[in-house]
Design an enzyme around this catalytic site. Structure first.
Site, PDB file in Angstrom:
ATOM      1  CG  HIS A 121      -1.703  -1.153   1.479  1.00 47.31           C
ATOM      2  ND1 HIS A 121      -1.225  -2.305   2.032  1.00 47.31           N
ATOM      3  CD2 HIS A 121      -3.002  -1.386   1.200  1.00 47.31           C
ATOM      4  CE1 HIS A 121      -2.178  -3.207   2.080  1.00 47.31           C
ATOM      5  NE2 HIS A 121      -3.267  -2.681   1.581  1.00 47.31           N
ATOM      6  CE  LYS A 164      -5.643  -4.377  -0.436  1.00 49.80           C
ATOM      7  NZ  LYS A 164      -5.924  -4.171   0.992  1.00 49.80           N
ATOM      8  CE  LYS A 176     -22.596  22.273 -17.972  1.00 51.51           C
ATOM      9  NZ  LYS A 176     -23.974  22.700 -17.763  1.00 51.51           N
ATOM     10  CG  ASP A 179     -26.903  22.101 -19.941  1.00 54.95           C
ATOM     11  OD1 ASP A 179     -27.400  21.116 -19.360  1.00 54.95           O
ATOM     12  OD2 ASP A 179     -25.775  22.569 -19.670  1.00 54.95           O
TER      13      ASP A 179
HETATM   14  P1  NAP Z   1     -21.495  29.241 -14.089  1.00 58.60           P
HETATM   15  O1  NAP Z   1     -20.924  29.057 -15.445  1.00 58.60           O
HETATM   16  O2  NAP Z   1     -20.612  29.192 -12.913  1.00 58.60           O
HETATM   17  O3  NAP Z   1     -22.265  30.674 -14.098  1.00 58.60           O
HETATM   18  C1  NAP Z   1     -22.882  31.156 -12.938  1.00 58.60           C
HETATM   19  C2  NAP Z   1     -23.659  32.442 -13.267  1.00 58.60           C
HETATM   20  O4  NAP Z   1     -24.376  32.816 -12.097  1.00 58.60           O
HETATM   21  C3  NAP Z   1     -22.776  33.604 -13.642  1.00 58.60           C
HETATM   22  O5  NAP Z   1     -23.466  34.388 -14.571  1.00 58.60           O
HETATM   23  C4  NAP Z   1     -22.622  34.342 -12.312  1.00 58.60           C
HETATM   24  O6  NAP Z   1     -22.458  35.739 -12.460  1.00 58.60           O
HETATM   25  C5  NAP Z   1     -23.975  34.124 -11.708  1.00 58.60           C
HETATM   26  N1  NAP Z   1     -23.928  34.172 -10.241  1.00 58.60           N
HETATM   27  C6  NAP Z   1     -23.315  33.303  -9.423  1.00 58.60           C
HETATM   28  N2  NAP Z   1     -23.520  33.643  -8.142  1.00 58.60           N
HETATM   29  C7  NAP Z   1     -24.275  34.779  -8.172  1.00 58.60           C
HETATM   30  C8  NAP Z   1     -24.807  35.618  -7.163  1.00 58.60           C
HETATM   31  N3  NAP Z   1     -24.618  35.342  -5.868  1.00 58.60           N
HETATM   32  N4  NAP Z   1     -25.537  36.699  -7.540  1.00 58.60           N
HETATM   33  C9  NAP Z   1     -25.746  36.948  -8.847  1.00 58.60           C
HETATM   34  N5  NAP Z   1     -25.263  36.189  -9.846  1.00 58.60           N
HETATM   35  C10 NAP Z   1     -24.531  35.113  -9.508  1.00 58.60           C
HETATM   36  O7  NAP Z   1     -22.653  28.183 -13.813  1.00 58.60           O
HETATM   37  P2  NAP Z   1     -23.646  27.510 -14.878  1.00 58.60           P
HETATM   38  O8  NAP Z   1     -23.049  26.266 -15.432  1.00 58.60           O
HETATM   39  O9  NAP Z   1     -24.102  28.528 -15.823  1.00 58.60           O
HETATM   40  O10 NAP Z   1     -24.836  27.052 -13.917  1.00 58.60           O
HETATM   41  C11 NAP Z   1     -25.729  28.004 -13.382  1.00 58.60           C
HETATM   42  C12 NAP Z   1     -26.892  27.304 -12.738  1.00 58.60           C
HETATM   43  O11 NAP Z   1     -27.608  26.546 -13.691  1.00 58.60           O
HETATM   44  C13 NAP Z   1     -26.492  26.341 -11.627  1.00 58.60           C
HETATM   45  O12 NAP Z   1     -27.273  26.604 -10.501  1.00 58.60           O
HETATM   46  C14 NAP Z   1     -26.844  24.975 -12.154  1.00 58.60           C
HETATM   47  O13 NAP Z   1     -27.334  24.123 -11.131  1.00 58.60           O
HETATM   48  C15 NAP Z   1     -27.968  25.303 -13.128  1.00 58.60           C
HETATM   49  N6  NAP Z   1     -28.053  24.271 -14.176  1.00 58.60           N
HETATM   50  C16 NAP Z   1     -29.146  23.472 -14.166  1.00 58.60           C
HETATM   51  C17 NAP Z   1     -29.261  22.499 -15.122  1.00 58.60           C
HETATM   52  C18 NAP Z   1     -30.479  21.605 -15.124  1.00 58.60           C
HETATM   53  O14 NAP Z   1     -30.470  20.635 -15.848  1.00 58.60           O
HETATM   54  N7  NAP Z   1     -31.524  21.924 -14.388  1.00 58.60           N
HETATM   55  C19 NAP Z   1     -28.269  22.309 -16.088  1.00 58.60           C
HETATM   56  C20 NAP Z   1     -27.157  23.170 -16.067  1.00 58.60           C
HETATM   57  C21 NAP Z   1     -27.052  24.140 -15.101  1.00 58.60           C
HETATM   58  P3  NAP Z   1     -20.995  36.407 -12.617  1.00 58.60           P
HETATM   59  O15 NAP Z   1     -20.662  36.325 -14.068  1.00 58.60           O
HETATM   60  O16 NAP Z   1     -21.194  37.788 -12.122  1.00 58.60           O
HETATM   61  O17 NAP Z   1     -20.056  35.601 -11.748  1.00 58.60           O
END
Ligand code: NAP
Length: 542
Positions: A137, A163, A314, A358
């Protein structure tokens, strides 16, 4: 780790009921060394009363265990267990295996002789029932002398099983464990420990591993990264994994709490698809993503057939698909246009696709409330991250008039510039200030930020201040991409003001269903996906 004999035997019975074939008793703390007759009697009792065949391991402190006696004391234990049948302190039913470290075995000719006398092997004149597992290990990293260690184990004539276990530095170390299994000279256990090691544990049957270890409960894991029996058997369907099983997973950082393994593994079982879907943690940097994806895809015995790709990779996936010259890659329209993809599909001929489900997933969710054409429909999106990019592209491609509001205005401007530069869109897209929300005249409002999400930056927050919807049109559709919790503070506000609302589950299930269909060519069991998502949101049960 055995602390109390009764409890250890109860746990062994539970392990049997949970589907285990073999149980390991770690007796480091039960047996204190030469002269410990109580310890010997306790270990003998474990062997005699165990409901399953057992491995007895008394791991020395120098090998990460809790035994701090000397080697002579342990040799006495092995002799009693393996070859002492009939003597007062020896078990009537010797353990099926005794685990001894390679380093201990190599320490002296005297120890080797004693071990040889206690176990069954080709030159053993007596009829003994315990076989030797020779183990090594490294709890810190990959041993530099990995191949030499294996060769030294192979050259020990009295061992029946090798192992080797080490703390994986990345997912790539698992591939080396699989190579060890592929080239084994005798039954072998090759496992990676730590957060990157699950692949080696779950896929042991694919590569002919002799066995894998699982813990009875999360807190009882004897090695970091060890799954529970329930996870191994129910979630990852360990018994269904064979040499031809195709491997899928979710690439992200972090991924431990992803619900995707629950959905896809259940879907594979439901449709009879020979696949397994595992969390694939890849640190956030581009270099990690690039190196890991190359390694997974190029190690052909893995049968890596696809993956979900989530935060923060992504955009890395699109870059990878554009830069990789070693395979044919194609990108779908949304991935191409938004620069963000969440799915890898590896075709049987090796060609790869980077697609974005998405966007279509969100469209499918929106259509549950707005079934007609989106041409000219004003949609406001909050957020400009990876999800927002895909959704904006999907809506604009359907002809919608999209407005993107983001906390950081620059990022919204960049999103709009990138999408516009990707080619003419049937719809329109513009950036707007979040503060202007009330003047945008929208028919659909979608939260694409993690605000309101359990475990997110602002779990109790709402992306809009209380009362913001009071003057919005009565038929404004409010949608949240967050699916945990099902009712976010924003959706609660929509419900309270009588506006139609769509929660994040519909999108999550729709995007997962599209991935499943791209990988398997079969219709996804969406009702099952819905049910499992709900179950996993309300319980922590695997
Ligand atoms: P991301 O690339 O990290 O982008 C996050 C976004 O949210 C950015 O525009 C950020 O703004 C903003 N943000 C974060 N915290 C904030 C706050 N406290 N106040 C205001 N704006 C804030 O994330 P993402 O991949 O786009 O995902 C975003 C959300 O989509 C997540 O909650 C995820 O769970 C959801 N989602 C859901 C699915 C589904 O199938 N249901 C699929 C994909 C994603 P800034 O640019 O100012 O940082």
């Amino acid at each position: 780790m055995v602390e109390e004999i009764h409890a250890a035997l109860d746990d062994a019975a539970l392990a049997q009921a949970s589907g285990a074939d073999l149980v390991e008793f770690r007796v480091d703390q039960v047996y204190q060394g030469a002269g410990d007759e109580d310890g010997l009697a306790s270990v003998a009792r474990l062997c005699d009363e165990s409901p399953l065949p057992c491995i007895i391991t008394c791991r020395a402190a120098s090998e990460g265990g809790g035994y701090d006696g000397d080697d002579a004391g342990r040799a006495a234990l092995w002799e009693h267990l393996g070859a002492g049948a009939g003597t007062r302190l020896s078990p009537k039913h010797p353990p099926r295996y005794i685990d001894v470290e390679l380093a201990t075995y190599q320490r002296s000719a005297n120890l080797r002789q004693k071990i040889g006398l206690a176990v069954d092997h080709d030159s053993q004149p007596r009829d003994l029932h315990s076989s030797l597992i020779l183990s090594a290990h490294d709890f810190n990293t990959r041993p530099a002398n990995l191949s030499r260690l294996i060769a030294e184990m192979d050259s020990a004539p009295v061992a029946r099983v090798n192992k080797i276990a080490w703390n994986a530095r990345s997912l790539r170390d698992n591939l080396e464990a699989f190579e060890i299994l592929q080239h084994r000279a005798r039954p072998t256990i090759a496992l990676c420990m730590g957060e990157f090691g699950l692949l080696s544990r779950a896929l042991a049957p694919k590569f002919g591993g002799f066995l894998t270890f699982a813990s009875l409960r999360e807190a009882a894991a004897t090695a970091p990264g060890q799954p529970t029996i329930r996870e191994l058997l129910n979630l990852y369907r360990f018994r269904a994994i064979g040499p031809a099983t195709r491997v899928y997973g979710v690439i992200g950082w972090p991924v431990a709490h992803s619900r995707s393994p629950h959905l896809h593994n259940a879907g594979f079982a439901h449709t009879g698809h020979d696949g397994v879907y595992l969390p694939l943690p890849v640190p956030p940097e581009w270099e990690h993503f690039k190196a890991t994806l190359h390694a997974l895809r190029d190690f052909s015995p893995l049968d890596f057939a696809g993956a979900s790709v989530t935060i923060p990779h992504k955009e890395h996936l699109v870059r990878f698909a554009r830069e990789d010259r070693s395979r044919r890659w194609s990108l779908d329209t949304i991935a191409e246009c938004s620069g963000s993809a969440n799915t890898i599909v590896v075709e049987p001929d090796g060609a790869c696709r980077a697609i974005n489900t998405d966007g279509p997933g969100a469209l499918a969710a929106l259509r549950t409330r707005l079934p007609g054409s989106l041409a000219g429909v004003p949609i406001t999106m909050l957020g400009a991250g990876g999800a927002a990019r895909a959704l904006a592209a999907a809506f604009a491609l359907e002809g919608a008039a999209v407005a993107v509001c983001n906390r950081t205005r620059d990022r919204a401007d960049r999103l709009v510039a990138d999408l516009t530069a990707a080619g003419p869109l049937p719809g329109t897209i513009r950036a707007a200030d979040w503060a202007d929300f009330g003047r945008l005249g929208h028919h659909v409002l979608i939260n694409c930020t993690p605000i309101g999400m359990v475990g997110g930056p602002d779990p109790s927050g709402s992306s809009l201040p209380l009362g913001s919807l009071d003057h919005a049109p009565k038929d404004l559709i409010v949608m949240d991409t967050v699916y945990n919790p099902v009712e976010t503070p924003l959706l609660r506000m929509a419900h309270a003001s009588g506006r139609p609302a769509i929660d994040g589950r519909a999108m999550f299930v729709a995007q997962a269903a599209l991935q499943f269909e791209a990988w398997t060519g079969r219709p996804a069991p969406k009702d099952l996906f819905h049910r499992i998502l709900l179950e996993t949101l309300f319980t922590n049960r695997p």
